[in-house]
Write a protein that holds these residues in place. Structure first.
Motif, PDB file in Angstrom:
ATOM      1  N   UNK A   1      -2.311  13.076   0.466  1.00 37.88           N
ATOM      2  CA  UNK A   1      -2.189  11.787   1.143  1.00 37.88           C
ATOM      3  C   UNK A   1      -3.563  11.299   1.570  1.00 37.88           C
ATOM      4  N   UNK A   2      -4.359  12.197   2.141  1.00 42.53           N
ATOM      5  CA  UNK A   2      -5.713  11.828   2.560  1.00 42.53           C
ATOM      6  C   UNK A   2      -6.553  11.389   1.368  1.00 42.53           C
ATOM      7  N   UNK A   3      -6.410  12.084   0.268  1.00 43.13           N
ATOM      8  CA  UNK A   3      -7.161  11.724  -0.942  1.00 43.13           C
ATOM      9  C   UNK A   3      -6.801  10.321  -1.418  1.00 43.13           C
ATOM     10  N   UNK A   4      -5.504  10.027  -1.452  1.00 41.33           N
ATOM     11  CA  UNK A   4      -5.078   8.711  -1.942  1.00 41.33           C
ATOM     12  C   UNK A   4      -5.492   7.612  -0.970  1.00 41.33           C
ATOM     13  N   UNK A   5      -5.369   7.874   0.321  1.00 44.16           N
ATOM     14  CA  UNK A   5      -5.815   6.885   1.301  1.00 44.16           C
ATOM     15  C   UNK A   5      -7.305   6.610   1.156  1.00 44.16           C
TER      16      UNK A   5
ATOM     17  N   UNK B   1       0.832  -1.205   0.000  1.00 45.47           N
ATOM     18  CA  UNK B   1       0.000   0.000   0.000  1.00 45.47           C
ATOM     19  C   UNK B   1       0.869   1.259   0.000  1.00 45.47           C
ATOM     20  N   UNK B   2       1.982   1.203   0.728  1.00 45.23           N
ATOM     21  CA  UNK B   2       2.870   2.368   0.783  1.00 45.23           C
ATOM     22  C   UNK B   2       3.490   2.633  -0.582  1.00 45.23           C
ATOM     23  N   UNK B   3       3.872   1.571  -1.280  1.00 41.03           N
ATOM     24  CA  UNK B   3       4.438   1.738  -2.627  1.00 41.03           C
ATOM     25  C   UNK B   3       3.411   2.350  -3.573  1.00 41.03           C
ATOM     26  N   UNK B   4       2.168   1.853  -3.506  1.00 45.05           N
ATOM     27  CA  UNK B   4       1.117   2.402  -4.358  1.00 45.05           C
ATOM     28  C   UNK B   4       0.814   3.852  -4.003  1.00 45.05           C
ATOM     29  N   UNK B   5       0.851   4.163  -2.717  1.00 43.37           N
ATOM     30  CA  UNK B   5       0.615   5.540  -2.286  1.00 43.37           C
ATOM     31  C   UNK B   5       1.664   6.470  -2.874  1.00 43.37           C
ATOM     32  N   UNK B   6       2.925   6.067  -2.840  1.00 45.87           N
ATOM     33  CA  UNK B   6       3.990   6.912  -3.385  1.00 45.87           C
ATOM     34  C   UNK B   6       3.844   7.095  -4.897  1.00 45.87           C
ATOM     35  N   UNK B   7       3.459   6.040  -5.593  1.00 48.48           N
ATOM     36  CA  UNK B   7       3.246   6.147  -7.042  1.00 48.48           C
ATOM     37  C   UNK B   7       2.130   7.130  -7.351  1.00 48.48           C
ATOM     38  N   UNK B   8       1.051   7.025  -6.588  1.00 48.25           N
ATOM     39  CA  UNK B   8      -0.099   7.906  -6.831  1.00 48.25           C
ATOM     40  C   UNK B   8       0.231   9.356  -6.475  1.00 48.25           C
ATOM     41  N   UNK B   9       1.013   9.548  -5.426  1.00 44.96           N
ATOM     42  CA  UNK B   9       1.411  10.909  -5.070  1.00 44.96           C
ATOM     43  C   UNK B   9       2.221  11.546  -6.195  1.00 44.96           C
ATOM     44  N   UNK B  10       3.065  10.760  -6.847  1.00 48.98           N
ATOM     45  CA  UNK B  10       3.814  11.321  -7.982  1.00 48.98           C
ATOM     46  C   UNK B  10       2.865  11.787  -9.081  1.00 48.98           C
TER      47      UNK B  10
END
Length: 973
Positions: free
Chosen positions: A964-968, A919-928
């Motif tokens: 971050x809140x949006x992606x979560x 989940x952390x990896x996907x979060x970082x990808x989405x933040x980019x």
């Protein structure tokens, strides 16, 4: 003329769902199939579906009205069998004991057809708030695979009249539109469907036909997550719309459904078109028909739901879909048809006819390339420095300055302008210039480049509309009224100082002057360069191909030197706490603890250039800067520290600290903390045990390194406020073992704040007790402040201050040089001089005049700009906002750190603390994707290590936390 209510098209579109109770369905299921089990209702627009859980597995029980559908149902079953034979995962019909796959049943006045299909495990993606590129492309590929497989499929049941068949859309909409009670909405649907039908009529005769599924959507495909939590296709369901019609209608239905996940941007579905094209090539007619069919599909969706709700107002399945169906329609019609057609052609690499330059006269008479000076306004322009591109009208002023010297100046078409870059926003910056601005002497005459009619628009432009293109002009005195007809070469007016020139191939469009990089290829097809018309070269060179550059890097740069992201943007400029790619897109930098002053700080450039122009040599020469910088560093250290070593990096600083400990103690054995990272040299790698940085770390330690338990009070062996004693025992055990072997302890090294785990504070009193034990054995205590020190923590300048201790040796680097290679070791005289017994110490570039002057400038700017205070104040706001995420998002386990060294730890379960690595990896990808650079840390790679430049603002902090809140939130669906 009103439609006959008995028309099959109208009749089918107006029927209520079958009514069958669970008890009746269970009885029929047992009677005809011998199946028993629990039934759960599944949604449907016009049929009735149940999930059956029986001892023989899971099935889908389906009821539909018996309106001469037997052949259509037979076609569906045959098509599913046909696709399964070609490897497409689809359900299969269950054969009843009497040999039938479809059974007619009578329930009161209802004549129904009943059947049972195999159940495909998985879930649809309809309710996901975000579908990534890969998932969108995979659905498009599935559509292409199904169409390719059905190319030769024939069945009498395909010849039917279906409401979703776009060949009948006009007729059907005439019937459905009255159900739209909102006059404004109805008017929009009428207008857009009229335009779609007009464009479709021009190519419909050339559209190939075949059997199509016509509903390959996020709702009718089922998916399962793999071990990396990425969605993998599990199968395709619901063949209720199977029909023989235009092949491209299948892709149009898919694209329309995907618009629900497009976040307002219709270009987001283009990966599905590209993936389809790779499997099943589309003809030119199909490419032109695609977007009109998408719009028609969207119009039928909203109209059909309105009609169906008027018939069955209690249908929760339809009511739940209405909002996102209107979202689909709004996004489908958000951009002009011409732009979407150009985007589709561009995405699949198909060209459109070139803009004809034949017969075009120059707008200016006698102007050549030698007359006009081009002004570079790109990301790398030398005109831009110190953030001046953020000033209002900077492009206009630079253009005027150049024109003042040369008489004529112009901007460049297709250039990605730095002045258009916007920060702290998820919305892409419209940086690509679709026009040219010419600064010409006032009164310069203009002539009509072709025959045409004049129009005047509300944006103050004058438009010369010709047979093949329109010329849009701003900043001219035109004496002619709207509607005037001009001959080619006729006087058009005069320049009024600064002229904006834009071409457009479609007379119905009013194109923007700038567009986003994602839209550039499409808009440039519609708005070609006016270079020929202007009689000058005014096209910007295309930006470098980031992918090709990455290939060059990988072909020459050692692979062990990794890069962020699989497909990283090319970053060539930075300013304060943002990085900027070659298309002028800004990324919030939440990674760069090296650039404490921010990127592109003018003081750094001035100081480095000044000192380079004077002298740069090694520290064995005598110059003032090395004494001044050493004195400044000692002034920051605790009392008693009186000696400085200057090196190039944190690795060298820690390596030197180990050598000092060896020399001063007479021992070799070093204690270090598990899961820590201290550098890449032989010695610092030996004391580093982070398996995230080195998977072999725990199995390759030399015998002089003795790792002690990681003092992680959040997820370690001992947790909470009373964990100190347990972790100190780990140190005691190691020391007792060394005592028993008669080995001399050289020292203990650790980060005073557990940086590699995201800035976790060590348990209270831990370092006091450990330092006492190490010193009692003649060892030295090293505080690795490379990451966490130098004011970054906000509340403390040094991390060891948080623990109320004073080490024997302090190492630092990272932000000391704001990106210039600079590190230091501070210690006491007797420790420093112990090294002399082993020989002199020397670093060729460590302590050079340039390095020292840069180091001094960093300290000056930190003080002048209040960056330590900014880390304290904005950092406290940052942590509070991150802490609030814990209450709303179960994935957020804890917030660590302080100031601008923070850690957001993600866990799947707050009791077991199972790391949420994927989940952390996907979060970082989405933040980019949203414009933020962030990377995971920790041995489980489940922590966001947040360490931005110390100039980071409250605005940037809020943008980051909101994203971050949006992606979560997206990930929770």
């Amino acid at each position: 003329m009103p439609l006959d209510p008995l028309d099959p098209l109208v009749h089918r579109a107006s029927r209520p769902n079958p009514v069958v109770s669970i008890e009746q369905a269970q009885a029929l299921l047992f009677e005809h199939y011998g199946l028993q089990g629990q039934l759960h209702s599944l949604g449907s627009q016009q049929d009735l579906n149940f999930r059956v859980e029986s001892t023989r597995g899971c099935w889908v029980l389906k009821f539909c009205h018996d309106d001469a559908v037997l052949q259509a149902l037979a076609a569906q079953h045959a098509a599913m069998l046909h696709l399964a034979r070609q490897g497409v995962p689809v359900p299969q019909a269950l054969i009843a004991p009497d040999g039938r796959d479809t059974i007619a049943v009578q329930l009161g006045q209802q004549h129904l057809q009943m059947r049972v299909l195999s159940y495909l495990e998985g879930r649809p993606l309809t309710r996901l708030k975000h579908l990534g590129y890969e998932s969108i492309a995979r659905i498009g590929r599935l559509c292409g695979e199904v169409d390719r497989a059905l190319f030769d499929f024939r069945h009498p049941g395909l010849a039917r009249t279906l409401q979703w068949d776009p060949r009948h859309a006009h007729k059907l909409l005439d019937h459905l539109l009255p159900a739209l009670e909102d006059v404004r909405q109805r008017g929009r649907v009428v207008e857009m469907t009229f335009q779609a039908q007009r464009r479709l009529a021009a190519v419909s005769a050339d559209l190939p036909m075949q059997a199509v599924h016509l509903d390959i959507t996020d709702d009718n495909s089922v998916w399962q997550r793999d071990n990396d939590l990425r969605w993998q296709l599990a199968g395709l369901i619901d063949f209720g719309d199977l029909v023989h019609t235009w092949r491209v209608a299948d892709l149009a239905a898919t694209c329309a459904a995907l618009l629900h996940h497009a976040h307002g941007d219709p270009f987001a579905v283009l990966p599905a078109v590209v993936a389809y094209q790779q499997v099943t090539a589309l003809s030119e007619a199909e490419l032109r028909a695609l977007w009109p069919l998408v719009v028609l599909r969207a119009a039928v969706l909203v109209s059909s739901s309105a009609r169906q709700l008027s018939v069955t107002p209690d249908n929760t399945y339809i009511r739940a879909n209405v909002e996102h169906e209107w979202e689909i329609f709004d996004i489908a019609t958000a951009e002009p048809f011409e732009l979407m057609e150009a985007a589709i052609f561009s995405s699949v690499g198909r060209s459109i006819p070139e803009f004809s330059k034949d017969g075009i006269l120059p707008l200016f008479v006698g102007v050549t390339d030698s007359t006009v000076c081009q002004v570079d306004l790109s990301v790398l322009s030398e005109h831009f420095a110190d953030g001046n591109w953020e000033q209002a009208d900077v492009d206009e002023r630079l253009l005027a300055d150049v024109a003042a010297d040369s008489g004529w100046a112009c901007t460049r078409y297709g250039e990605y302008r730095l002045s258009r870059t916007r920060i702290d926003t998820c919305v892409a910056s419209a940086t690509c210039a679709l026009h040219v601005q010419v600064k010409a002497p006032p009164g310069t005459a203009l002539q009509a480049p072709w025959a045409g009619t004049l129009r005047r628009l509300a944006d103050a432009s004058v438009v010369l509309e010709g047979a093949f293109a329109s010329l849009h002009l701003w900043g001219m005195n035109c004496p002619f009224p709207a509607g005037a007809v001009l001959a080619a070469g006729a006087s058009l007016g005069e320049v009024d100082g600064s002229l904006l020139v834009q071409l457009c191939r479609s007379p119905e469009l009013s194109p923007p002057l700038f567009c986003t990089p994602a839209r550039a290829a499409a808009w440039q097809r519609l708005c070609p360069s006016p270079a020929t018309l202007l009689g000058m070269h005014c096209d910007a060179p295309p930006p470098p191909d980031a992918e090709h550059l990455l290939q060059r890097r990988e072909a020459s740069f050692a692979r062990s030197q990794k890069h962020y992201y699989q497909a990283p943007p090319q970053i060539e400029r930075g300013w304060r706490n943002h990085l900027i790619d070659m298309h002028g897109q800004a990324y919030l930098d939440m990674l760069n603890n090296v650039a404490v002053l921010g990127h592109g700080h003018p003081r750094m450039a001035q100081v480095a250039a000044r000192q380079w122009s004077l002298l740069n040599t090694n520290s064995r020469f005598h110059y003032a800067a090395i004494a001044e910088f050493s004195e400044r560093l000692l002034a920051l250290a605790p009392e008693g520290f009186d000696r400085v070593f200057l090196v190039n990096s944190g690795t060298e600083a820690n390596d030197l600290a180990i050598r000092l400990a060896w020399a001063a103690s007479g021992g070799r054995d070093m204690l270090s903390m598990l899961e820590a990272y201290h550098g890449w040299s032989v010695a610092t790698d030996a004391i580093s045990t982070s398996i995230a940085d080195n998977p072999q770390a725990l199995s390759t330690r030399p015998d002089w390194v003795h790792p002690v338990m990681a003092a992680n009070s959040y997820r370690g062996t001992f947790r909470g406020a009373d964990s100190t004693a347990g972790y100190v025992r780990s140190v005691d055990e190691t020391l007792h073992q060394l005592d028993a072997q008669g080995r001399q302890v050289a020292g203990f090294i650790c980060e005073p704040v557990y940086g590699n785990a995201g800035g976790i504070a060590l348990p209270d009193g831990y370092l006091q007790q450990v330092y006492e034990r190490v010193r009692a054995r003649g060892g030295l205590c090293i505080a690795d402040e490379v990451q966490v020190g130098y004011g970054r923590l906000g509340e403390y300048f040094w991390g060891f201050e948080q623990q109320g201790v004073v080490p024997d040796i302090i190492t630092m680097a990272k932000g000391m040089g704001n990106g210039h290679p600079l590190g230091a070791v501070i210690t006491r005289r007797e420790i420093a001089e112990a090294l002399e017994a082993e020989g002199y110490f020397f670093s060729s570039a460590g302590g050079s005049p340039v390095s020292c002057r840069i180091g001094l400038a960093v300290l000056d700017v930190m003080a002048e700009e209040g960056l330590w205070e900014n880390a304290r104040v904005v950092g406290a706001h940052f942590k509070a906002r991150l802490q609030a995420l814990v209450d709303h998002h179960p994935l957020v386990g804890a917030v660590h750190g302080s100031g601008f060294y923070l850690g957001l730890e993600l866990v799947r379960d707050r009791d077991s603390l199972e790391p949420a690595t994927q989940e952390t990896a996907l979060l970082c990808e989405r933040l980019r994707e949203l414009g933020i650079f962030m990377q995971p840390t920790g041995d489980h790679l489940n922590i966001l290590k947040i360490k931005p430049p110390m100039v980071t603002t409250r605005q940037s902090v809020d943008f980051f936390v909101d994203c971050v809140a949006r992606v979560l939130d997206e990930m929770s669906c």
